[in-house]
Motif scaffolding. Structure first.
Motif, PDB file in Angstrom:
ATOM      1  N   ARG A  12      -1.705   0.116  -2.764  1.00 30.54           N
ATOM      2  CA  ARG A  12      -1.026   1.274  -3.343  1.00 30.54           C
ATOM      3  C   ARG A  12      -1.684   2.585  -2.896  1.00 30.54           C
ATOM      4  O   ARG A  12      -1.009   3.595  -2.688  1.00 30.54           O
ATOM      5  N   PRO A  15      -0.896   2.756   1.606  1.00 26.27           N
ATOM      6  CA  PRO A  15       0.232   1.916   2.016  1.00 26.27           C
ATOM      7  C   PRO A  15       0.316   1.761   3.518  1.00 26.27           C
ATOM      8  O   PRO A  15       0.120   2.711   4.264  1.00 26.27           O
ATOM      9  N   LEU A 123       4.162  -1.288   1.494  1.00 25.22           N
ATOM     10  CA  LEU A 123       2.724  -1.529   1.361  1.00 25.22           C
ATOM     11  C   LEU A 123       2.165  -2.333   2.528  1.00 25.22           C
ATOM     12  O   LEU A 123       0.989  -2.214   2.863  1.00 25.22           O
ATOM     13  N   ALA A 275       0.766  -5.094  -7.581  1.00 25.78           N
ATOM     14  CA  ALA A 275       1.215  -3.860  -6.917  1.00 25.78           C
ATOM     15  C   ALA A 275       2.417  -3.269  -7.637  1.00 25.78           C
ATOM     16  O   ALA A 275       2.524  -2.044  -7.796  1.00 25.78           O
ATOM     17  N   ALA A 279       2.741   0.390  -9.668  1.00 22.79           N
ATOM     18  CA  ALA A 279       3.801   1.360  -9.379  1.00 22.79           C
ATOM     19  C   ALA A 279       4.462   1.857 -10.656  1.00 22.79           C
ATOM     20  O   ALA A 279       5.068   2.937 -10.667  1.00 22.79           O
ATOM     21  N   SER A 288      -7.436   4.664  -7.367  1.00 23.93           N
ATOM     22  CA  SER A 288      -6.485   4.637  -6.268  1.00 23.93           C
ATOM     23  C   SER A 288      -6.623   5.876  -5.391  1.00 23.93           C
ATOM     24  O   SER A 288      -6.634   5.784  -4.159  1.00 23.93           O
TER      25      SER A 288
END
Length: 573
Positions: A12, A15, A123, A275, A279, A288
């Motif tokens: 994430r 990507p 991704l 994942a 999101a 992240s």
């Protein structure tokens, strides 16, 4: 943290920076026979056609009979007469008949479908496979992804740069629809063509790797390609339900890979689920963003083109540009008065949240990058600053351009901090937007935070928003950040004022007294101009035409206007 969670965060955050390598174990659950099983059956068919019934070990029989190892080319040539017949024969192994279809056999496995989910989300963009089947392609198409497929070394010639391909599937050992490409004997698997080796070198050097269903035991050329790659830009994950063979364990050690004791279906399913869960979060996880920035720094520090960083910037810019509140509003029908204020604040908070990673990446790239990497994101400032020509509440319409302003300040402040003066001038002059109210293109720099955000304290709010980008990710002190921010703000205001656009409220320290107010960075620019004159780096970079007198006049005009405005405000207070 579980490996699938760590990997999901990385996917994430960056990507498209990981490639997948699938071996025979990824397809076994589908019912498609392994390569050696197909070859064994073909040998038995050949022996039967020659009238030989008891042959013992099929491979030994073939070598005794013909004096060399069995190859797909040789077997197919002996058993068929035309290309059509060869493909028809191989299809019986890879494509389901009616009964197999009813049983759900020879279709994509859970692993294939999970990889396809990752690809559809942007991704994962590269899938390497040692399998002859086309289950990966089938799963991708089910997910709405049309891949570019390489099944023969000749397909590599003329292949577009990796970072420009939305989804690439590479059949390292060929596929059944191109029988002459199929490799299976020890001799065939011992070396790859120069084209294939170069492609693998590029992938293993620039991308992380997720391996599943591959033992490494029978593929020396692929092992060698992994072994000769010494860079570790991104991590490697290796999933296998059984202890790894010695050959695989050696590669695991060389690549400092993480071993995951799980089959392909389980591991890829967990990664895709994690994942998806990430999101769904409203705001970027701090880890992240930190991962993305760290990856960007590693990419910029490398000797080769930072392709994964290019992809991150492009994807993130496109994602922010496509946010529904930017593309479809709505821009009216939200009420009036306090209802509009509340909706404006809600949308602004959402934009601040959605741009966190983009601003961190842009600031990092502006600070550490080059003229080559500048071109990857500079046009996005104009794109994201553009407001639509629609009717509705002006404050909500103008807010559409706020991400462009946020990005301009992140990049401009970073450029000042790094003393990248040419980049700074490009930010102030080259990024342009179309003003639908006035029907003309204008530099994005003539519109500051107050113009887009519509709040009196918009500049101060943006200053607070960018503070962690510079102090946490670029590790500037708060003082260094404040200096860079104010110098960029001052130069932007001079640009705005000299274009006849007046000035707007700005978050700047003030010096002087009534009637003689100045902004804090005024002394910095004045002293620098006195010291360097026409050789000032801003002028060499072309700021205000590179004309010293013009810059001094523009500076003095703004300083005077600022003093008058500040004095009136104080007098009124």
């Amino acid at each position: 943290m579980e490996p699938h969670v760590t990997l999901a965060f990385a996917l994430r955050a960056t990507p498209g920076t990981y490639a997948v390598l699938l071996g025979a174990g990824a397809s076994v659950a589908s019912g498609v026979p392994a390569a050696w099983e197909i070859q064994q059956d073909l040998i038995e068919r050949l022996a039967a056609a020659e009238g030989t019934k008891e042959i013992g070990d099929p491979f030994d029989w073939y070598k005794r009979r013909f004096g060399h190892e069995a190859t797909y080319d040789g077997l197919l040539e002996a058993l068929t007469a035309t290309t059509f017949e060869r493909q028809a024969l191989l299809k019986t192994y890879f494509e389901p008949d009616e009964q197999e279809r009813e049983q759900g056999r020879k279709g994509p496995t859970a692993a294939h479908r999970a990889v396809a989910r990752l690809a559809a989300a942007g991704l994962v963009r590269i899938v390497l496979t040692t399998n002859f089947d086309r289950l990966t392609e089938a799963a991708l198409r089910e997910a709405g992804v049309e891949p570019t497929v390489v099944s023969h070394p000749d397909d590599i010639t003329g292949l577009a740069p990796l970072h420009t391909i939305a989804c690439l599937v590479v059949h390292l050992h060929g596929d059944y629809l191109a029988p002459t490409s199929m490799l299976n004997t020890p001799e065939e698997l011992g070396t790859y063509t120069p084209q294939a080796d170069k492609l693998l070198d590029d992938i293993f050097d620039n991308y992380g790797l997720i391996i599943a269903g591959w033992s490494a035991k029978y593929d020396p050329a692929l092992r060698n390609a992994l072994s000769r790659c010494t860079t570790r830009r991104f991590a490697t994950y290796w999933a296998d339900p059984r202890p790894l063979a010695d050959e695989a364990h050696d590669l695991l050690t060389r690549r400092s890979a993480a071993y995951v004791q799980a089959d392909a279906d389980t591991f890829f399913g967990q990664v895709a689920d994690a994942a998806d869960a990430l999101a769904d979060t409203a705001r970027e996880h701090p880890v992240s963003i930190a991962i993305a920035v760290a990856s960007a720094k590693r990419a910029l520090a490398g000797a080769q083109l930072a392709i994964p960083l290019h992809d991150m910037l492009r994807r993130e810019g496109n994602r922010v540009a496509a946010l529904p509140l930017r593309t479809s509003g709505p821009f009216d029908g939200v009420g009036d008065g306090k209802a509009v204020e509340a909706e404006h604040e809600r949308r602004l908070r959402m934009l601040e949240s959605e741009t966190e990673r983009l601003l961190a990446l842009v600031a990092t790239t502006a600070y550490w990058g080059s003229e080559d990497t500048d071109s990857w994101w500079l046009p996005d400032i104009g794109q994201l600053a553009q407001i639509p020509a629609v009717s509705g509440v002006t404050a909500l319409i103008n807010l559409v351009g706020a991400p462009g302003t946020m990005m301009m300040y992140a990049a401009g402040t970073a450029a000042v901090a790094a003393q990248r003066w040419l980049l700074l001038v490009r930010i102030l002059t080259e990024t342009r937007v179309f003003n639908p109210y006035e029907g003309e293109h204008q530099p994005a720099a003539v519109h500051g935070p107050q113009s887009n955000v519509g709040l009196r304290d918009a500049s101060e709010r943006l200053h607070r928003q960018l503070l962690p980008v510079f102090t946490d990710h670029l590790t500037l002190s708060e003082t260094a950040y404040a200096d860079a921010w104010e110098r960029f703000e001052y130069l932007r205001l001079i640009t705005q004022h000299s274009a006849g656009r007046g000035m707007e409220a700005a978050y700047l320290r003030r010096t002087g007294s009534l009637g003689q107010y100045r902004v804090a960075p005024e002394s910095w620019l004045r002293e620098d101009l006195d010291r360097h004159g026409e050789d000032h780096p801003l002028l060499r970079a072309g700021f205000l035409g590179g004309d010293l007198d013009r810059l001094k006049a523009a500076k003095e005009a703004f300083d005077t206007a600022y003093s008058v405005t500040a004095s009136r405000a104080m007098w009124g207070a």
